[in-house]
Design a protein around this motif. Structure first.
Motif, mmCIF file in Angstrom:
data_model
loop_
_atom_site.group_PDB
_atom_site.id
_atom_site.type_symbol
_atom_site.label_atom_id
_atom_site.label_comp_id
_atom_site.label_asym_id
_atom_site.label_seq_id
_atom_site.Cartn_x
_atom_site.Cartn_y
_atom_site.Cartn_z
ATOM 1 N N HIS A 74 -8.165 -11.361 31.477
ATOM 2 C CA HIS A 74 -7.769 -12.164 30.311
ATOM 3 C C HIS A 74 -8.795 -12.080 29.180
ATOM 4 O O HIS A 74 -8.437 -12.247 28.015
ATOM 5 C CB HIS A 74 -7.569 -13.630 30.722
ATOM 6 C CG HIS A 74 -8.855 -14.319 31.048
ATOM 7 N ND1 HIS A 74 -9.488 -14.171 32.258
ATOM 8 C CD2 HIS A 74 -9.633 -15.143 30.309
ATOM 9 C CE1 HIS A 74 -10.611 -14.884 32.249
ATOM 10 N NE2 HIS A 74 -10.721 -15.479 31.078
ATOM 11 N N CYS A 80 -3.148 -11.499 27.844
ATOM 12 C CA CYS A 80 -3.132 -11.879 29.260
ATOM 13 C C CYS A 80 -3.594 -13.323 29.427
ATOM 14 O O CYS A 80 -4.514 -13.774 28.754
ATOM 15 C CB CYS A 80 -4.039 -10.964 30.072
ATOM 16 S SG CYS A 80 -3.364 -9.319 30.314
ATOM 17 N N MET A 117 -1.493 -6.476 35.338
ATOM 18 C CA MET A 117 -2.635 -6.111 34.504
ATOM 19 C C MET A 117 -3.942 -6.229 35.281
ATOM 20 O O MET A 117 -4.854 -5.422 35.094
ATOM 21 C CB MET A 117 -2.669 -6.960 33.235
ATOM 22 C CG MET A 117 -1.454 -6.755 32.330
ATOM 23 S SD MET A 117 -1.099 -5.022 31.946
ATOM 24 C CE MET A 117 -2.568 -4.575 31.047
#
Length: 165
Positions: A74, A80, A117
């Motif tokens: 993130h 994210c 991710m």
């Protein structure tokens, strides 16, 4: 939903970037797996296999780097969400025939959004770490084939990339 119409989910009606609101989603168990590879000369691969690199145990350091990176996804990828990962795994397969190291990453949680991710970040950072640890011996290594292998959970369910390693 945007996913069902094959529309981008990280843009608003005017086309401006946005972070997706996942607040309305139910918590579900989610797992994503990714893979990648780093190709190198046979001599370099032998040094990795024999733990003979001057910087230390290449695969051990790359494993820890991949896990750490997944937890920071993130902070590196703008849209994210910060996630409470419950598990991150990084594994390697040495492919002598093709003179490469195959890298496998897995991220898991129980939450409102997927972890693709994070799995990709684990694989990417592990590959970059291998490069860093080996670059004194070889500058021509090639990182590639980074992709999601599979995902489980969430509204869209499970799927597997049949083209993956």
């Amino acid at each position: 939903m945007a996913d069902e119409k094959n529309e981008l989910t990280h843009t608003d009606e005017a086309g401006k970037a946005k972070m997706v609101d996942v607040g309305h989603k139910d918590d579900t168990r989610r797992v994503a797996r990714a893979s990648g590879e780093i190709r190198m000369k046979r001599e370099t691969l032998e040094l990795v296999k024999n733990n003979a690199m001057k910087k230390g145990d290449v695969l051990a350091v790359a494993r820890v780097a991949g896990i750490m990176a997944a937890k920071q996804t993130h902070a590196l990828i703008p849209m994210c969400h910060p996630l409470l990962l419950t598990s991150v795994k990084v594994d390697f397969h040495i492919n002598d025939e093709e003179s490469k190291i195959e890298i496998y990453g897995e991220a898991a949680l129980t939450g409102k959004t997927g972890v693709e991710m994070e799995a990709l970040q684990a694989v990417s950072t592990a590959a970059l770490t291998i490069f860093d640890m080996c670059k004194a011996v070889e500058h021509t290594m090639e990182i590639g084939a980074i992709r999601v292998i599979s995902k489980e959970g969430g509204k869209s369910g499970s799927w597997r990339n049949e083209n993956a390693l």
